[in-house]
Write a protein that holds these residues in place. Structure first.
Motif, mmCIF file in Angstrom:
data_model
loop_
_atom_site.group_PDB
_atom_site.id
_atom_site.type_symbol
_atom_site.label_atom_id
_atom_site.label_comp_id
_atom_site.label_asym_id
_atom_site.label_seq_id
_atom_site.Cartn_x
_atom_site.Cartn_y
_atom_site.Cartn_z
ATOM 1 N N GLY A 99 0.779 -1.228 0.000
ATOM 2 C CA GLY A 99 0.000 0.000 0.000
ATOM 3 C C GLY A 99 0.810 1.277 0.000
ATOM 4 O O GLY A 99 0.313 2.329 -0.419
ATOM 5 N N TYR A 100 2.045 1.226 0.452
ATOM 6 C CA TYR A 100 2.849 2.435 0.566
ATOM 7 C C TYR A 100 3.177 3.014 -0.813
ATOM 8 O O TYR A 100 3.022 4.214 -1.051
ATOM 9 N N ALA A 101 3.655 2.172 -1.723
ATOM 10 C CA ALA A 101 4.020 2.660 -3.061
ATOM 11 C C ALA A 101 2.787 3.152 -3.811
ATOM 12 O O ALA A 101 2.833 4.173 -4.503
ATOM 13 N N ALA A 102 1.675 2.426 -3.690
ATOM 14 C CA ALA A 102 0.447 2.845 -4.363
ATOM 15 C C ALA A 102 -0.037 4.185 -3.824
ATOM 16 O O ALA A 102 -0.497 5.052 -4.582
ATOM 17 N N GLU A 113 8.583 8.330 -1.034
ATOM 18 C CA GLU A 113 9.849 7.594 -1.109
ATOM 19 C C GLU A 113 9.607 6.098 -1.287
ATOM 20 O O GLU A 113 10.416 5.405 -1.909
ATOM 21 N N ALA A 114 8.504 5.589 -0.749
ATOM 22 C CA ALA A 114 8.175 4.173 -0.937
ATOM 23 C C ALA A 114 7.884 3.881 -2.400
ATOM 24 O O ALA A 114 8.216 2.797 -2.909
ATOM 25 N N TYR A 115 7.266 4.823 -3.093
ATOM 26 C CA TYR A 115 7.038 4.666 -4.532
ATOM 27 C C TYR A 115 8.360 4.735 -5.294
ATOM 28 O O TYR A 115 8.599 3.957 -6.222
ATOM 29 N N PRO A 120 11.334 0.945 -3.473
ATOM 30 C CA PRO A 120 10.686 -0.052 -2.606
ATOM 31 C C PRO A 120 11.679 -0.663 -1.620
ATOM 32 O O PRO A 120 12.876 -0.790 -1.916
ATOM 33 N N GLU A 121 11.177 -1.015 -0.445
ATOM 34 C CA GLU A 121 11.979 -1.715 0.566
ATOM 35 C C GLU A 121 11.566 -3.182 0.534
ATOM 36 O O GLU A 121 10.537 -3.554 1.096
ATOM 37 N N VAL A 122 12.353 -3.988 -0.130
ATOM 38 C CA VAL A 122 11.988 -5.382 -0.392
ATOM 39 C C VAL A 122 12.606 -6.308 0.660
ATOM 40 O O VAL A 122 13.807 -6.215 0.922
ATOM 41 N N PRO A 123 11.822 -7.203 1.248
ATOM 42 C CA PRO A 123 12.356 -8.136 2.258
ATOM 43 C C PRO A 123 13.014 -9.352 1.603
ATOM 44 O O PRO A 123 12.570 -10.491 1.756
ATOM 45 N N TYR A 124 14.104 -9.121 0.862
ATOM 46 C CA TYR A 124 14.725 -10.198 0.088
ATOM 47 C C TYR A 124 15.034 -11.460 0.904
ATOM 48 O O TYR A 124 14.747 -12.573 0.455
#
Length: 312
Positions: A166-169, A187-189, A192-196
């Motif tokens: 929801g943050y990027a959207a 900044e999220a858009y 992205p902060e990905v939980p690799y």
């Protein structure tokens, strides 16, 4: 100076000068192909494309941000298979008047995002084009693990999420309305902060199915449900609306759950686990796999768009 001023090979020299290579890279750019170690003897591969005006705008995101986003979209797919990313191949289609600094910063963003998981940009291609286009192929190593596919979910499994949705959207909506705040969402858009690490972790825990949430949680869980021949029920109360998102939603007249449930590009990982698995803190339960078909929210069909479709 534009890319036309340095030419194709001058641009390649400038871009590759910004790259560094991890231990899996046996031969980097400069030959007809790169050479990447594959200790597992199996290679996970995925590809994605970003087109200016469709996936990003230069007045909304800097070149380094676009590089991070382009890399993240592919690295997340590798993680969603339970693998560790090792390498990226990047094809760039570039307008001749693109500033050379923009291309260099794009390369820096791609390399920086890859480096967060120990991967490297090992090669690619370039072409002139009226539309700026970035195509990335990612490679990954399973390290002996069984790949986690979309078709293994079974009724009774727990549906869990690593990362945020929801943050990027929300950030995209904010930017499209002409605003630049809240900064958290914008900044999220942009990045992205990905939980690799959660991908290989889920594979080790015995996840039965997994997917990268790129198009929207409900839409992507729909892919899992369809591939597995099951239904998925998501709990609305599993999602907390952060203050910045709540305030933005109120100001823009948007239901924040539209972002949380149907917004994409945060690249969270959604997975299903047998009910006896104890989930680590990184994974939070959000629903259940049930007998049936499709995706429901609190047992009811979701009213609204469930995610992104390029051709809708």
């Amino acid at each position: 100076m534009s890319v036309a001023g340095v030419g194709e090979f001058g641009l390649i020299d400038r871009v590759t000068a910004r790259l560094s290579y991890g231990s899996t890279v046996l031969l980097g750019p400069g030959d007809d192909g790169a050479l990447v170690a594959a200790p597992d003897a199996r290679v996970v591969a995925s590809t994605d494309v970003l087109v200016e005006g469709r996936h990003f705008r230069r007045d909304w995101s800097g070149a380094r941000d676009v590089g991070h986003r382009a890399a993240a979209a592919n690295l997340a797919d590798i993680a969603a298979m339970g693998a560790t990313p090792t390498a990226l191949l990047v094809a760039l289609c570039i307008p001749a008047d693109l500033p050379i600094e923009w291309a260099e910063e794009l390369a820096a963003g791609l390399a920086a995002e890859a480096a967060t998981v120990g991967a490297s940009v090992v090669g690619g291609d370039m072409s002139g084009s009226p539309t700026l286009t970035i195509a990335v192929t990612a490679l990954g190593d399973l390290a002996g693990r069984t790949p986690v596919v979309r078709s293994g979910a079974r009724p009774g499994d727990v549906v869990a999420l690593a990362g945020r949705t929801g943050y990027a959207a929300a950030g995209l909506t904010v930017l499209s309305r002409g605003f630049r705040t809240p900064r958290l969402l914008v900044e999220a858009y942009r990045r992205p902060e990905v939980p690799y690490p959660a991908g290989p972790q889920a594979a080790g825990l015995g996840a039965t199915a997994m997917i990268d949430v790129s198009d929207g949680l409900l839409a992507d869980l729909g892919h899992v449900a369809r591939a597995s021949g099951v239904g998925v029920d998501v709990r609305r109360d599993a999602f907390e609306v952060p203050r910045q998102m709540r305030d933005a939603a109120q100001a823009l007249g948007v239901d924040p759950y539209t972002w949380l449930l149907a917004g994409g590009e945060d690249h969270a990982l959604a997975a299903t686990f047998p009910p006896e698995v104890t989930l680590p803190e990184q994974w939070r339960p959000i629903g259940r796999v049930v007998a049936g078909a499709g995706v429901t929210v609190d047992g009811e069909p979701y009213q609204g768009v469930t995610g992104w479709d390029h051709f809708r």
